[in-house]
Enzyme design. Structure first.
Site, mmCIF file in Angstrom:
data_model
loop_
_atom_site.group_PDB
_atom_site.id
_atom_site.type_symbol
_atom_site.label_atom_id
_atom_site.label_comp_id
_atom_site.label_asym_id
_atom_site.label_seq_id
_atom_site.Cartn_x
_atom_site.Cartn_y
_atom_site.Cartn_z
ATOM 1 N N LYS A 116 11.856 1.958 0.750
ATOM 2 C CA LYS A 116 11.879 3.420 0.702
ATOM 3 C C LYS A 116 12.410 4.032 2.009
ATOM 4 O O LYS A 116 12.503 3.336 3.029
ATOM 5 C CB LYS A 116 10.458 3.923 0.394
ATOM 6 C CG LYS A 116 9.960 3.497 -1.009
ATOM 7 C CD LYS A 116 8.528 3.952 -1.261
ATOM 8 C CE LYS A 116 8.076 3.634 -2.681
ATOM 9 N NZ LYS A 116 6.659 4.031 -2.923
ATOM 10 N N TYR A 166 10.263 6.725 -12.376
ATOM 11 C CA TYR A 166 8.803 6.733 -12.501
ATOM 12 C C TYR A 166 8.337 7.000 -13.927
ATOM 13 O O TYR A 166 7.197 6.692 -14.264
ATOM 14 C CB TYR A 166 8.185 7.741 -11.522
ATOM 15 C CG TYR A 166 8.132 7.172 -10.114
ATOM 16 C CD1 TYR A 166 7.219 6.160 -9.788
ATOM 17 C CD2 TYR A 166 9.012 7.594 -9.124
ATOM 18 C CE1 TYR A 166 7.178 5.609 -8.517
ATOM 19 C CE2 TYR A 166 8.981 7.045 -7.848
ATOM 20 C CZ TYR A 166 8.060 6.056 -7.553
ATOM 21 O OH TYR A 166 8.030 5.503 -6.299
ATOM 22 N N ARG A 169 4.284 -8.169 -5.479
ATOM 23 C CA ARG A 169 3.148 -7.236 -5.364
ATOM 24 C C ARG A 169 2.125 -7.769 -4.366
ATOM 25 O O ARG A 169 1.555 -7.022 -3.577
ATOM 26 C CB ARG A 169 2.468 -7.025 -6.720
ATOM 27 C CG ARG A 169 3.332 -6.349 -7.750
ATOM 28 C CD ARG A 169 3.476 -4.874 -7.540
ATOM 29 N NE ARG A 169 2.294 -4.121 -7.902
ATOM 30 C CZ ARG A 169 2.290 -2.812 -8.128
ATOM 31 N NH1 ARG A 169 3.423 -2.116 -8.019
ATOM 32 N NH2 ARG A 169 1.192 -2.186 -8.430
ATOM 33 N N THR A 180 -1.199 -0.139 -3.083
ATOM 34 C CA THR A 180 -0.426 1.112 -3.033
ATOM 35 C C THR A 180 -0.794 2.001 -1.845
ATOM 36 O O THR A 180 0.084 2.563 -1.183
ATOM 37 C CB THR A 180 -0.657 1.907 -4.344
ATOM 38 O OG1 THR A 180 -0.357 1.058 -5.447
ATOM 39 C CG2 THR A 180 0.194 3.148 -4.398
ATOM 40 N N ARG A 209 2.429 -3.764 3.666
ATOM 41 C CA ARG A 209 1.824 -2.436 3.860
ATOM 42 C C ARG A 209 0.626 -2.502 4.805
ATOM 43 O O ARG A 209 0.421 -1.606 5.623
ATOM 44 C CB ARG A 209 1.406 -1.847 2.507
ATOM 45 C CG ARG A 209 2.588 -1.361 1.674
ATOM 46 C CD ARG A 209 2.138 -1.053 0.272
ATOM 47 N NE ARG A 209 3.180 -0.460 -0.564
ATOM 48 C CZ ARG A 209 3.136 -0.466 -1.894
ATOM 49 N NH1 ARG A 209 2.119 -1.026 -2.518
ATOM 50 N NH2 ARG A 209 4.101 0.084 -2.601
ATOM 51 N N ASN A 226 4.414 4.484 1.772
ATOM 52 C CA ASN A 226 3.986 3.086 1.686
ATOM 53 C C ASN A 226 5.140 2.091 1.725
ATOM 54 O O ASN A 226 5.008 0.948 1.295
ATOM 55 C CB ASN A 226 3.069 2.880 0.476
ATOM 56 C CG ASN A 226 3.738 3.256 -0.840
ATOM 57 O OD1 ASN A 226 4.943 3.475 -0.876
ATOM 58 N ND2 ASN A 226 2.963 3.314 -1.901
ATOM 59 N N HIS A 278 8.698 0.080 -2.984
ATOM 60 C CA HIS A 278 8.318 0.053 -4.399
ATOM 61 C C HIS A 278 8.535 -1.354 -4.922
ATOM 62 O O HIS A 278 9.572 -1.958 -4.662
ATOM 63 C CB HIS A 278 9.176 1.011 -5.237
ATOM 64 C CG HIS A 278 9.029 0.731 -6.704
ATOM 65 N ND1 HIS A 278 7.949 1.147 -7.437
ATOM 66 C CD2 HIS A 278 9.796 -0.008 -7.562
ATOM 67 C CE1 HIS A 278 8.053 0.704 -8.676
ATOM 68 N NE2 HIS A 278 9.169 -0.004 -8.778
ATOM 69 N N GLU A 297 13.101 -1.176 -15.155
ATOM 70 C CA GLU A 297 13.562 -0.620 -13.880
ATOM 71 C C GLU A 297 14.889 -1.226 -13.401
ATOM 72 O O GLU A 297 15.723 -0.521 -12.825
ATOM 73 C CB GLU A 297 12.495 -0.839 -12.801
ATOM 74 C CG GLU A 297 11.264 0.027 -13.015
ATOM 75 C CD GLU A 297 10.145 -0.252 -12.020
ATOM 76 O OE1 GLU A 297 9.145 0.480 -12.049
ATOM 77 O OE2 GLU A 297 10.264 -1.198 -11.208
HETATM 78 P P1 GDP Z 1 2.698 1.385 -6.995
HETATM 79 O O1 GDP Z 1 3.255 0.694 -8.211
HETATM 80 O O2 GDP Z 1 1.881 0.491 -6.130
HETATM 81 O O3 GDP Z 1 3.718 2.161 -6.226
HETATM 82 O O4 GDP Z 1 1.676 2.466 -7.541
HETATM 83 P P2 GDP Z 1 1.713 3.390 -8.865
HETATM 84 O O5 GDP Z 1 2.811 2.987 -9.770
HETATM 85 O O6 GDP Z 1 0.322 3.425 -9.405
HETATM 86 O O7 GDP Z 1 2.000 4.815 -8.258
HETATM 87 C C1 GDP Z 1 3.285 5.224 -7.912
HETATM 88 C C2 GDP Z 1 3.199 6.227 -6.810
HETATM 89 O O8 GDP Z 1 2.347 7.322 -7.195
HETATM 90 C C3 GDP Z 1 2.577 5.693 -5.523
HETATM 91 O O9 GDP Z 1 3.524 5.048 -4.696
HETATM 92 C C4 GDP Z 1 2.011 6.980 -4.891
HETATM 93 O O10 GDP Z 1 3.051 7.678 -4.231
HETATM 94 C C5 GDP Z 1 1.610 7.801 -6.095
HETATM 95 N N1 GDP Z 1 0.171 7.634 -6.353
HETATM 96 C C6 GDP Z 1 -0.426 6.698 -7.130
HETATM 97 N N2 GDP Z 1 -1.753 6.832 -7.132
HETATM 98 C C7 GDP Z 1 -2.034 7.902 -6.344
HETATM 99 C C8 GDP Z 1 -3.262 8.575 -5.931
HETATM 100 O O11 GDP Z 1 -4.384 8.186 -6.296
HETATM 101 N N3 GDP Z 1 -3.125 9.647 -5.102
HETATM 102 C C9 GDP Z 1 -1.918 10.096 -4.681
HETATM 103 N N4 GDP Z 1 -1.866 11.154 -3.870
HETATM 104 N N5 GDP Z 1 -0.753 9.502 -5.033
HETATM 105 C C10 GDP Z 1 -0.809 8.422 -5.846
HETATM 106 MG MG MG Z 2 4.025 1.332 -10.037
#
Ligand code: GDP
Ligand code: MG
Length: 202
Positions: free
Chosen positions: A15, A55, A120, A126, A137, A157, A160, A171
């Site tokens: 990112k 997304y 992962r 995350t 991270r 973070n 992705h 994706e």
């Molecule tokens: P990833 O696959 O580990 O990136 O996580 P997800 O697919 O669940 O979420 C995608 C993105 O959504 C994350 O990189 C965060 O920017 C955002 N996000 C997910 N969960 C949360 C949360 O509980 N709070 C906030 N503020 N953002 C979140």
């Molecule tokens: Mg995700």
């Protein structure tokens, strides 16, 4: 293609914050040293449409992420800004679009056995605050939902990584054309994947 487990592919995006912090090499080495094979690589500045589509490739993402976020507020003893999961996700998505289009990103496809799961694992959770020590991270970034929510921005973070094989399969074609992905062999694959270790001793 993609039938033998060693052919599993996953999407990784370095990112904009990671590019700015000169962590590209540091991140790539972590996946490379696992033995995963890089089969696609490009630098691009994504458009807002590209990020939104990325997304929402999974039609459930809005609902699931909203529900997860509401639960995470409650588990911290906080009141979520809304009880409507879709309203929560709309806010997250707005901030993600701003974050992901702020500068160049590096898009990559990594291939190898259990590629999705291994990426992962090495990337870490995350929310950087809770990401395990030793993960990318966990080791390279300080950020939390408390900080990002306070400033109405996405959590920074660094990376992705596709969340599942199904997600990866949606994706990868979103970011890469077929021609941009290269099917090739590296010699270490024999040691990693062949049933017998051959041709080592004279
Ligand atoms: P990833 O696959 O580990 O990136 O996580 P997800 O697919 O669940 O979420 C995608 C993105 O959504 C994350 O990189 C965060 O920017 C955002 N996000 C997910 N969960 C949360 C949360 O509980 N709070 C906030 N503020 N953002 C979140
Ligand atoms: Mg995700």
């Amino acid at each position: 293609m993609n039938t033998h487990p060693k052919k599993e592919r996953t999407l990784v995006i370095i990112k904009p914050d990671a590019v700015q912090r000169a962590l590209i090499g540091e991140i790539i080495v972590r996946y490379e040293r696992l033995g995963l094979k890089l089969v696609g690589l490009k630098m691009t500045v994504p458009s807002e449409e590209q990020v939104e589509q990325h997304y929402t490739l999974d039609p459930n993402w809005r609902r699931v992420t909203g529900e997860k976020t509401i639960a995470s507020y409650k588990s911290r003893g906080l009141t979520p800004p809304s009880e409507d999961p879709l309203e929560i996700t709309a806010k997250i998505l707005k901030n993600l679009k701003k974050y992901m289009t702020a500068g160049p990103v590096i898009c990559m496809v990594w291939e190898g056995a259990h590629a999705v799961e291994l990426v992962r694992k090495v990337t870490g959770g995350t929310e950087p605050r809770g990401a395990a020590v030793g993960t990318i991270r966990g080791d390279f970034v300080v950020d939390s939902y408390i900080m990002s929510d306070n400033d109405d921005r996405a959590v920074r973070n660094l990376i992705h990584g596709s969340g599942s094989v199904e997600e990866a399969n949606m994706e990868i074609p979103h970011w890469f054309t077929k021609d941009e992905l290269i099917d090739y062999k590296v010699s270490r694959e024999d040691v990693m994947y062949e049933a017998e270790l051959r041709n080592i001793l004279p």
